[in-house]
Design a protein around this motif. Structure first.
Motif, PDB file in Angstrom:
ATOM      1  N   ARG A  88       0.838  -1.203   0.000  1.00 60.04           N
ATOM      2  CA  ARG A  88       0.000   0.000   0.000  1.00 60.04           C
ATOM      3  C   ARG A  88       0.871   1.250   0.000  1.00 60.04           C
ATOM      4  N   ALA A  89       1.987   1.203   0.710  1.00 56.71           N
ATOM      5  CA  ALA A  89       2.881   2.360   0.772  1.00 56.71           C
ATOM      6  C   ALA A  89       3.471   2.664  -0.592  1.00 56.71           C
ATOM      7  N   LEU A  90       3.828   1.634  -1.338  1.00 57.09           N
ATOM      8  CA  LEU A  90       4.362   1.843  -2.680  1.00 57.09           C
ATOM      9  C   LEU A  90       3.286   2.366  -3.609  1.00 57.09           C
ATOM     10  N   ALA A  91       2.083   1.814  -3.517  1.00 62.31           N
ATOM     11  CA  ALA A  91       0.985   2.282  -4.363  1.00 62.31           C
ATOM     12  C   ALA A  91       0.687   3.756  -4.126  1.00 62.31           C
ATOM     13  N   ALA A  92       0.830   4.190  -2.874  1.00 66.96           N
ATOM     14  CA  ALA A  92       0.522   5.580  -2.535  1.00 66.96           C
ATOM     15  C   ALA A  92       1.627   6.541  -2.928  1.00 66.96           C
ATOM     16  N   SER A  93       2.874   6.051  -3.057  1.00 65.22           N
ATOM     17  CA  SER A  93       4.006   6.958  -3.256  1.00 65.22           C
ATOM     18  C   SER A  93       4.648   6.869  -4.635  1.00 65.22           C
ATOM     19  N   ALA A  94       4.407   5.787  -5.367  1.00 64.47           N
ATOM     20  CA  ALA A  94       5.042   5.633  -6.680  1.00 64.47           C
ATOM     21  C   ALA A  94       4.527   6.676  -7.655  1.00 64.47           C
ATOM     22  N   LYS A  95       5.454   7.239  -8.452  1.00 66.47           N
ATOM     23  CA  LYS A  95       5.076   8.244  -9.448  1.00 66.47           C
ATOM     24  C   LYS A  95       4.854   7.630 -10.834  1.00 66.47           C
ATOM     25  N   GLY A  96       5.257   6.380 -10.982  1.00 75.80           N
ATOM     26  CA  GLY A  96       5.097   5.737 -12.276  1.00 75.80           C
ATOM     27  C   GLY A  96       5.631   4.330 -12.237  1.00 75.80           C
ATOM     28  N   SER A  97       5.558   3.645 -13.353  1.00 76.03           N
ATOM     29  CA  SER A  97       5.910   2.229 -13.411  1.00 76.03           C
ATOM     30  C   SER A  97       7.366   1.968 -13.033  1.00 76.03           C
ATOM     31  N   GLN A  98       8.276   2.881 -13.385  1.00 78.87           N
ATOM     32  CA  GLN A  98       9.687   2.642 -13.099  1.00 78.87           C
ATOM     33  C   GLN A  98       9.999   2.690 -11.609  1.00 78.87           C
ATOM     34  N   ASP A  99       9.155   3.335 -10.822  1.00 72.72           N
ATOM     35  CA  ASP A  99       9.327   3.274  -9.374  1.00 72.72           C
ATOM     36  C   ASP A  99       9.085   1.854  -8.870  1.00 72.72           C
ATOM     37  N   TYR A 100       8.127   1.159  -9.463  1.00 71.69           N
ATOM     38  CA  TYR A 100       7.874  -0.245  -9.097  1.00 71.69           C
ATOM     39  C   TYR A 100       9.063  -1.113  -9.498  1.00 71.69           C
ATOM     40  N   VAL A 101       9.594  -0.885 -10.699  1.00 74.32           N
ATOM     41  CA  VAL A 101      10.743  -1.656 -11.166  1.00 74.32           C
ATOM     42  C   VAL A 101      11.912  -1.485 -10.199  1.00 74.32           C
ATOM     43  N   ARG A 102      12.148  -0.258  -9.772  1.00 77.00           N
ATOM     44  CA  ARG A 102      13.268   0.036  -8.877  1.00 77.00           C
ATOM     45  C   ARG A 102      13.076  -0.629  -7.519  1.00 77.00           C
ATOM     46  N   VAL A 103      11.888  -0.484  -6.927  1.00 76.79           N
ATOM     47  CA  VAL A 103      11.645  -1.030  -5.587  1.00 76.79           C
ATOM     48  C   VAL A 103      11.712  -2.553  -5.601  1.00 76.79           C
TER      49      VAL A 103
END
Length: 386
Positions: free
Chosen positions: A154-169
């Motif tokens: 949930r924290a990532l969903a709330a703070s990610a600015k785009g798909s590459q933030d998911y790739v990085r995390v």
């Protein structure tokens, strides 16, 4: 065997039970699919629970149910949303649950939910906070001896600015994992806070990002469980996975078809519905492993109406039906849940669950089930005698 139960109009009608439980005897536990039951927890109703206090868990009953699942040959998906993770079971309680399961069942197949739920999304200042939260739980779960299910954050969903933030995390989180993990794509019908996960505007964009993460880290990914309640999306993604990466169905609406598979492939299983359907699931999987695909469908297909009722909208309250059946079947002595979630469905829902469970053979002791359902009806002022 008859009982008077209330219908959708509020009137009672006489229901005559089929009362033919599915076989509970010996059969092969050597399945040709990997099969996990996402297991619920049993509450201790005598322990006071206040905001911020530990979850009041009845550890004896909770662990007894896990022994039951293991005896059936099923893997245990521990501390997942079926255990009310994030809806009453916090990270401290989840870790204690994971440690106990691994200690009591060292030979069981156990993968455990590992996420960031101890981090309030409002407290996230940067993705580094999400990284640290994932790292904290990964370290603790692996130290407990469990394999990892990398849960959606949930924290990532709330703070990610785009798909590459998911790739990085996910790149950073997977680098910390000692053994291949199961990723979990949980749809917003299960958790509205996860809307837009993977940073995509639609399924195709989200799937592209998820496949990018899997492809980049394939050696660290055993498989992915997707819980989107859409068989076509699951099949599409299943056919695009890298060789050796499993698709675990989390589709509690279409699981027999997806597990059985097609000419191209099949899904393994990691399902919340395989908690109340554990005995039926194990029997069906033994039939499938023996080459009896027709028998597999004859056992499991009739359970689908029950599953669709338990998981009907609002889907996040499916745990209420799961624990209701655990009580009817004698796996616990009461129908009380964390955060009072036993009250999150209307009375006609329970009537329908009772009838459908009887019709597909998963009331293992019909006399006990009738006795307990009459007790339940009495709370609502309904006389259950037909």
């Amino acid at each position: 065997m008859r009982i008077a139960i209330p219908n959708e109009t509020g009137r009672t009608e006489t229901y005559e039970l089929v009362a033919r439980p599915l076989p509970a005897g010996d059969y092969s536990r050597a399945f040709n699919r990997r099969v996990f039951s996402a297991a619920h927890v049993v509450v201790d109703p005598f322990t006071q629970s206040n905001p911020g206090s530990d979850a009041p868990i009845d550890w004896d009953a909770t662990m007894a149910f896990r022994h039951h699942l293991h005896s059936l040959g099923l893997g245990i998906a521990e501390a997942m949303d079926t255990a009310q993770r994030g809806m009453g079971l916090d990270w401290k309680g989840a870790l204690e649950l994971i440690r106990r399961t691994k200690s009591e069942l060292p030979d069981a197949l156990v993968y455990s939910g590992t996420g960031t739920d101890h981090l309030d999304p409002k407290d996230v200042r940067s993705l580094d906070d999400v990284d640290r939260a994932y790292a904290n739980q990964i370290e603790a779960v692996q130290a407990a001896g469990s394999d990892v299910i990398l849960m959606a954050s949930r924290a990532l969903a709330a703070s990610a600015k785009g798909s590459q933030d998911y790739v990085r995390v996910y790149r950073k989180a997977l680098a910390l994992c000692d053994r291949p993990v199961i990723l979990h794509w949980l749809g917003d019908m299960f958790d509205p806070a996860l809307a837009g996960y993977w940073g995509g505007a639609n399924f195709d964009e989200a799937m592209e990002t998820c496949l990018e993460i899997i492809g980049e880290n394939a050696a660290k990914v055993d498989g992915i469980k997707i819980s989107l309640l859409d068989k076509d999306k699951e099949i599409r993604m299943r056919r695009l996975l890298p060789p050796g990466v499993k698709m675990y169905t989390g589709d509690d609406f279409n699981y027999p078809e997806l597990i059985s598979g097609d000419d191209v492939g099949f899904s393994d299983a990691l399902l919340g519905i395989f908690d109340p359907l554990a005995s039926a699931a194990a029997f069906a999987m033994s039939q499938l492993a023996s080459g009896d695909k027709q028998g597999f469908h004859q056992t499991l297909d009739p359970t689908v109406p029950l599953a669709r009722t338990i998981f009907r909208s609002p889907t996040q309250f499916y745990k209420t039906g799961v624990v209701f059946l655990a009580w009817l079947n004698g796996f616990q002595q009461h129908f009380i849940m964390l955060n009072g979630n036993q009250a999150m469905r209307p009375l006609p829902y329970f009537s329908e669950v009772f009838k459908l469970a009887d019709q597909c053979g998963v009331l293992r002791d019909p006399d006990l089930a009738i006795h307990r359902f009459k007790q339940f009806l009495a709370i609502y002022g309904v006389e259950g005698n037909a």
